[in-house]
Write an enzyme that holds these catalytic residues in place. Structure first.
Site, PDB file in Angstrom:
ATOM      1  N   HIS A 148      52.721 104.884  44.444  1.00 35.40           N
ATOM      2  CA  HIS A 148      53.513 103.782  45.001  1.00 35.40           C
ATOM      3  C   HIS A 148      54.888 104.227  45.511  1.00 35.40           C
ATOM      4  CE1 HIS A 148      51.200 100.290  42.818  1.00 35.40           C
ATOM      5  NE2 HIS A 148      50.403 101.144  43.427  1.00 35.40           N
ATOM      6  N   ASP A 167      57.249 100.573  43.650  1.00 34.91           N
ATOM      7  CA  ASP A 167      57.660 100.497  42.239  1.00 34.91           C
ATOM      8  C   ASP A 167      57.288 101.739  41.448  1.00 34.91           C
ATOM      9  OD1 ASP A 167      54.924 100.293  41.865  1.00 34.91           O
ATOM     10  OD2 ASP A 167      54.995  98.381  40.806  1.00 34.91           O
ATOM     11  N   ARG A 232      56.255  95.524  45.164  1.00 31.34           N
ATOM     12  CA  ARG A 232      55.326  96.377  44.414  1.00 31.34           C
ATOM     13  C   ARG A 232      55.053  97.683  45.169  1.00 31.34           C
ATOM     14  NH1 ARG A 232      49.604  97.113  43.603  1.00 31.34           N
ATOM     15  NH2 ARG A 232      49.184  97.635  41.401  1.00 31.34           N
ATOM     16  N   ALA A 273      52.921  87.680  41.570  1.00 30.59           N
ATOM     17  CA  ALA A 273      52.055  88.368  42.543  1.00 30.59           C
ATOM     18  C   ALA A 273      51.499  87.317  43.484  1.00 30.59           C
ATOM     19  CB  ALA A 273      50.928  89.120  41.842  1.00 30.59           C
ATOM     20  N   TYR A 275      51.664  83.969  45.506  1.00 28.20           N
ATOM     21  CA  TYR A 275      52.390  82.723  45.306  1.00 28.20           C
ATOM     22  C   TYR A 275      52.687  82.522  43.815  1.00 28.20           C
ATOM     23  CZ  TYR A 275      50.241  82.057  49.883  1.00 28.20           C
ATOM     24  OH  TYR A 275      49.808  82.225  51.170  1.00 28.20           O
ATOM     25  N   ASP A 277      51.969  80.616  41.337  1.00 27.91           N
ATOM     26  CA  ASP A 277      51.010  79.542  41.099  1.00 27.91           C
ATOM     27  C   ASP A 277      50.221  79.685  39.798  1.00 27.91           C
ATOM     28  OD1 ASP A 277      49.492  81.745  41.748  1.00 27.91           O
ATOM     29  OD2 ASP A 277      48.688  80.915  43.610  1.00 27.91           O
ATOM     30  N   GLU A 309      53.609  83.345  35.651  1.00 27.19           N
ATOM     31  CA  GLU A 309      54.490  83.333  36.817  1.00 27.19           C
ATOM     32  C   GLU A 309      55.500  82.185  36.755  1.00 27.19           C
ATOM     33  OE1 GLU A 309      51.860  85.250  40.393  1.00 27.19           O
ATOM     34  OE2 GLU A 309      51.284  83.251  39.702  1.00 27.19           O
TER      35      GLU A 309
END
Length: 539
Positions: A148, A167, A232, A273, A275, A277, A309
């Site tokens: 990453h 990240d 990320r 990650a 939305y 939700d 979240e």
């Protein structure tokens, strides 16, 4: 240094997910590139390419395949699948005789530990032979990892450089016990000491000499190179003509993101990650676990901190404009029929993006972001409105048994160049998990060609079917436009990864789907060579 390469393999390729038709040819032979990372269409009408593992930059003539070696960077360090020679961008004045013939590149290097740096090279052309020399370090001691690193570099219309750093792959695999620092911000003392270790999970903005711009956002009371944070693995970065900055970002097991990057905004990772939700993701902080180790994608240690979240909030949180894909909280990520599990996750692995705004290019395309997929071997076209919002569903193009790494768009808007990985897993159009790539380490050229699709001299309606209800509960009904009455129809229901789940031919009346478990599916209708694809959600 130039070498002749035979131009070969002309394939007439009719795309299976959209109505447009393209011609495909392979410009150079398989494995002629060594893990290419960046491809740019240069002002000289050549393709400029960085090669991650050979640590070289080349120009390739798209007409002949001739190669011009520009530079090898011996100091670049490469020891994993995501380090080495990475991003590259060209100064807009290159080749214009304005003494700005600069090429900016990023690469990892080793100085007691793995690091990244941004370097400026000067381009010179002697006849037909180009070269890059006089390297100047712009920004050194940037964080780097075996995972990453992201590494996309762009030159903005504001004469600033923009660079993505991921990240570092923390909180997973070999780095499971390292805490993600995407939310960490530099202190004033760290900036004064040129300590950039908090630049993980960030989009940076810098002057062309590497210094901090005076108008960079002040975040948490400090002005630094940080332009946005909470990322990320943002491997895609591109500017629209109006200056809007878009980024594509790999999600964990779902929720790859298409983001509009705004100064000072927080994009949520690792707390969110996709939305915010509470769907199919909660932040498991493995580094907080007792006796941390033994990473598992599908569970969280009892002693580790885990947060939903919705438990996190931030005034500057910026949600994505589109996800690929958001699924329900009870989604089953373990597909027993899938040998390589990540291939079957509801993601596309967006390795890069480009912008499409040519009004005289491919008919009907309009303003779009083009998203390059590693694990599916195709390109997604996401329509974008004038405010930079995603409109409708993404269309899919050019599916082959490959891993697409990056792409460049010809100025005419009708030709596209895609570089491919040399190795790795893909599903491609076969929907199987395979590392047997068709065109590894090469350049694929896709060219739009006019092609009128008709049935009995009458144009076929592009809205040939409707799905209802959608979302559905276990079953959905599919009805057809009156313009295709009496024509034989073929229906496929596919997973988001392109795997065919159900297939029925010779349909003349309406179609009722079989019982489907909760999830997101693609319904594909083909009539007389014309294909329409719609997304179906089953709750």
């Amino acid at each position: 240094m130039r070498s002749g390469i035979l131009l070969f393999l002309l394939i007439i390729y009719t795309q299976s997910f959209a109505q447009e038709h393209f011609e495909m040819k392979q410009i150079i032979e398989n494995h002629d590139l060594a893990d290419p990372w960046e491809i740019l269409y240069g002002p000289d009408n050549w393709l400029w390419i960085t090669q991650r593992t050979s640590k070289t930059i080349v120009r390739i003539d798209p007409q002949t395949g001739n190669r011009d070696y520009l530079v090898g960077i011996a100091s670049a360090y490469q020891a994993s699948t995501q380090d080495g020679l990475l991003g590259m961008t060209l100064h807009p004045d290159l080749g214009k005789g304005l003494d700005n013939d600069y090429v900016y590149v990023s690469h990892s290097y080793f100085d007691e530990m793995r690091k990244q740096k941004l370097v400026r090279y000067t381009y010179t052309l002697n006849g037909a032979d180009g070269s890059l020399g006089d390297p100047v370090d712009l920004l050194t001691d940037l964080p780097a990892s075996n995972d990453h690193n992201s590494g996309r570099l762009k030159f903005g219309s504001d004469d600033k450089l923009y660079y993505t750093i991921g990240d570092q792959g923390k909180n997973q695999f070999d780095n499971v016990c390292l805490e993600i620092m995407a939310q960490a911000l530099p202190t004033q003392q760290e900036v004064d000491n040129q300590d950039w270790h908090t630049y993980q999970g960030k989009v940076l903005r810098l002057n062309t000499d590497g210094s901090i711009p005076d108008d960079n956002p002040i975040i948490d009371g400090v002005a630094s190179h940080v332009y946005s944070y909470g990322h990320r693995n943002p491997q895609g970065l591109v500017f629209a003509a109006d200056g809007t900055l878009f980024s594509a970002e790999h999600g964990p097991k779902s929720d790859d993101e298409l983001n509009r990057i705004v100064a000072g905004k927080n994009y949520g990772w690792p707390h969110v990650a996709g939305y915010q939700d509470d769907q199919a993701y909660a932040y498991c902080n493995w580094s907080s676990a007792d006796n941390c180790g033994g990473f598992d994608d599908y569970s969280c240690p009892i002693s580790a901190e885990i947060t939903e979240e919705s438990e996190w909030s931030h005034d500057d949180f910026m949600p994505p404009i589109k996800t690929f894909y958001t699924v329900e909280d009870d989604y089953d990520f373990i597909d027993q029929s899938c040998d390589v599990k990540f291939i079957c996750w509801p993601t596309v692995a967006p390795s890069s993006i480009d912008i499409y705004e040519n009004t005289e290019g491919v008919p009907g395309w309009g303003r779009s972001v083009l998203i390059v997929s590693l694990k599916l071997g195709r390109v997604f076209r996401q329509p974008i409105d004038e405010q930079g919002n995603a409109v409708g569903e993404a269309m899919e193009y050019w599916d082959t048994q490959n891993r697409y790494r990056d792409m460049a768009v010809h100025p005419n808007g009708q030709e596209f160049y895609v570089i491919t990985d040399n190795r790795g897993q893909t599903s491609g159009p076969s929907s199987s998990n395979t590392d047997d790539l068709e065109n590894p380490g090469t350049i694929l050229h896709f060219k739009y060609r006019e092609f009128a699709l008709t049935t009995d001299e009458t144009p076929v309606d592009t809205q040939m079917m409707q799905i209802h209800p959608n979302p559905a509960y276990d079953k959905a009904n599919i009805t057809f436009s009156s313009t295709i009455n009496g024509l034989s129809k073929e229906i496929k229901i596919l997973s988001l990864q392109g795997k065919t789940l159900y297939h029925q031919e010779d349909i003349f009346a309406k179609y009722e789907s079989p019982c489907l478990k909760p999830g997101v599916y693609l319904v594909q209708l083909e009539v007389g060579g014309v294909v329409q694809t719609e997304r179906l959600v089953v709750r």
